[in-house]
Design a protein around this motif. Structure first.
Motif, mmCIF file in Angstrom:
data_model
loop_
_atom_site.group_PDB
_atom_site.id
_atom_site.type_symbol
_atom_site.label_atom_id
_atom_site.label_comp_id
_atom_site.label_asym_id
_atom_site.label_seq_id
_atom_site.Cartn_x
_atom_site.Cartn_y
_atom_site.Cartn_z
ATOM 1 N N GLU A 215 0.821 -1.197 0.000
ATOM 2 C CA GLU A 215 0.000 0.000 0.000
ATOM 3 C C GLU A 215 0.863 1.258 0.000
ATOM 4 O O GLU A 215 2.079 1.213 0.198
ATOM 5 C CB GLU A 215 -0.930 -0.003 1.219
ATOM 6 C CG GLU A 215 -1.906 -1.175 1.269
ATOM 7 C CD GLU A 215 -3.103 -0.974 0.353
ATOM 8 O OE1 GLU A 215 -3.218 0.107 -0.264
ATOM 9 O OE2 GLU A 215 -3.932 -1.909 0.261
ATOM 10 N N ALA A 216 0.194 2.400 -0.189
ATOM 11 C CA ALA A 216 0.907 3.672 -0.349
ATOM 12 C C ALA A 216 1.778 4.006 0.859
ATOM 13 O O ALA A 216 2.915 4.477 0.704
ATOM 14 C CB ALA A 216 -0.102 4.794 -0.608
ATOM 15 N N ALA A 217 1.263 3.794 2.075
ATOM 16 C CA ALA A 217 2.051 4.112 3.271
ATOM 17 C C ALA A 217 3.335 3.296 3.316
ATOM 18 O O ALA A 217 4.400 3.813 3.689
ATOM 19 C CB ALA A 217 1.222 3.867 4.527
ATOM 20 N N ALA A 218 3.241 2.033 2.925
ATOM 21 C CA ALA A 218 4.430 1.186 2.899
ATOM 22 C C ALA A 218 5.397 1.625 1.803
ATOM 23 O O ALA A 218 6.620 1.590 1.987
ATOM 24 C CB ALA A 218 4.040 -0.270 2.699
ATOM 25 N N LEU A 219 4.852 2.065 0.669
ATOM 26 C CA LEU A 219 5.717 2.512 -0.420
ATOM 27 C C LEU A 219 6.570 3.698 0.008
ATOM 28 O O LEU A 219 7.711 3.843 -0.432
ATOM 29 C CB LEU A 219 4.878 2.869 -1.647
ATOM 30 C CG LEU A 219 4.220 1.686 -2.362
ATOM 31 C CD1 LEU A 219 3.305 2.183 -3.470
ATOM 32 C CD2 LEU A 219 5.278 0.732 -2.927
ATOM 33 N N ARG A 220 6.030 4.534 0.878
ATOM 34 C CA ARG A 220 6.830 5.662 1.379
ATOM 35 C C ARG A 220 8.000 5.164 2.216
ATOM 36 O O ARG A 220 9.094 5.758 2.182
ATOM 37 C CB ARG A 220 5.944 6.612 2.180
ATOM 38 C CG ARG A 220 4.958 7.396 1.318
ATOM 39 C CD ARG A 220 4.293 8.515 2.082
ATOM 40 N NE ARG A 220 3.318 8.022 3.047
ATOM 41 C CZ ARG A 220 2.036 7.791 2.766
ATOM 42 N NH1 ARG A 220 1.572 7.998 1.537
ATOM 43 N NH2 ARG A 220 1.205 7.373 3.697
ATOM 44 N N LEU A 221 7.803 4.087 2.965
ATOM 45 C CA LEU A 221 8.903 3.514 3.739
ATOM 46 C C LEU A 221 9.950 2.909 2.816
ATOM 47 O O LEU A 221 11.151 3.045 3.054
ATOM 48 C CB LEU A 221 8.373 2.454 4.704
ATOM 49 C CG LEU A 221 7.431 2.937 5.812
ATOM 50 C CD1 LEU A 221 6.989 1.765 6.675
ATOM 51 C CD2 LEU A 221 8.095 4.009 6.668
ATOM 52 N N PHE A 222 9.507 2.242 1.752
ATOM 53 C CA PHE A 222 10.451 1.715 0.762
ATOM 54 C C PHE A 222 11.274 2.848 0.159
ATOM 55 O O PHE A 222 12.500 2.754 0.044
ATOM 56 C CB PHE A 222 9.700 0.971 -0.344
ATOM 57 C CG PHE A 222 9.354 -0.448 -0.022
ATOM 58 C CD1 PHE A 222 10.137 -1.493 -0.490
ATOM 59 C CD2 PHE A 222 8.229 -0.760 0.736
ATOM 60 C CE1 PHE A 222 9.815 -2.822 -0.203
ATOM 61 C CE2 PHE A 222 7.896 -2.069 1.025
ATOM 62 C CZ PHE A 222 8.689 -3.108 0.564
ATOM 63 N N ALA A 223 10.573 3.924 -0.228
ATOM 64 C CA ALA A 223 11.270 5.058 -0.844
ATOM 65 C C ALA A 223 12.266 5.669 0.126
ATOM 66 O O ALA A 223 13.372 6.076 -0.271
ATOM 67 C CB ALA A 223 10.253 6.099 -1.307
#
Length: 259
Positions: A215-223
């Motif tokens: 999800e989007a929130a997790a993608l921010r952590l990846f980034a």
């Protein structure tokens, strides 16, 4: 990106550099009760959930709950290491959960004066798995290392099929484990982004085959870690999480260390 680079990217996601020295100091107390293989009670009133790990679960009064294999063995191992011992806590993220338990790494002094990190001991003995959260991500790399050694050595839970690593290309077997926390391994056939989410598909029939959803929130952590999950297309990866059934078996990834 070459296959070697893809696998290197996957390894980076799985084991980010970190050290337990990064923990914030927490309280000190004596263990008065061991609830199960990842929960202890201290004489200062704290109930401590040993963050970063998941030991086999006991019923603990829950009606109809069947104990997971080796739950008693895990508790007894923790009793032998911690009961009656003075421990110190270290915090690496959120300090309490909704049940008002302390979320901490737990260290106990051994007879030779050295500290024993209880999480690593339990994982290293094959009596717990690594189990992380997006708001508590410290000290995971050495835990993953300990888990890998225990699994390779077939210690503890790793001798029991209940805890086997599932094959991503057997979606019917994964679906049978819906509602369970599982490790699933396979090659990503397609990595795609749609609707603000990334989907890692392990088969051609996305409504039937195993899928990882980020999800989007997790993608921010990846980034924030400089990681691009789309680069995992074609990579052989292992993912861990709770299995649900939404257009086939799937796992939602909430932070990079699940992969």
């Amino acid at each position: 990106m070459t296959s070697v680079a893809l696998l290197a990217a996957a390894a980076t996601i799985a084991a980010p550099a970190c050290a337990c020295e990064e923990l914030r100091a927490g309280p000190v107390g004596i263990v008065t009760e061991v609830v199960d293989g990842d929960t202890v009670m201290l004489d200062n009133g704290l109930v401590v959930r040993m963050i970063g790990t998941q030991a086999p679960k006991l019923p603990l009064g829950r009606e109809g709950f069947v104990a997971w294999p080796m739950a008693d063995e895990a508790r007894e191992a923790l009793v032998s290491m911690a009961l009656g011992k003075r421990v110190r806590l270290g915090y690496g993220g959120e300090e309490t959960d909704r049940y008002e338990r302390a979320l901490a790494h737990v260290f106990v002094a051994s007879e030779d004066g050295e500290e024993v990190w209880l999480q690593r001991e339990m994982v290293g003995q094959g009596l717990a798995r690594v189990y992380s959260f997006p708001d508590n991500r410290k000290c995971l790399a050495p835990l993953y290392l300990a888990e890998g050694v225990a699994r390779a050595g077939r210690l503890g839970i790793w001798t029991d099929p209940y805890y086997s690593v599932r094959a991503a290309d057997r979606p019917e077997e994964i679906l049978a484990r819906a509602g369970h926390y599982e490790l699933v391994e396979g090659r990503v056939l397609l990595a795609d982004e749609a609707g603000g989410r990334v989907y890692l598909n392990f088969g051609r029939h996305w409504k039937e085959d195993f899928t990882v959803v980020i999800e989007a929130a997790a993608l921010r952590l990846f980034a924030g870690e400089g990681l691009d999950p789309l680069a995992l297309e074609g990579a052989l990866i292992r993912v861990r999480g709770w299995i649900d059934d939404r257009d086939g078996p799937r796992v939602e990834v909430t932070h990079p260390e699940q992969i």
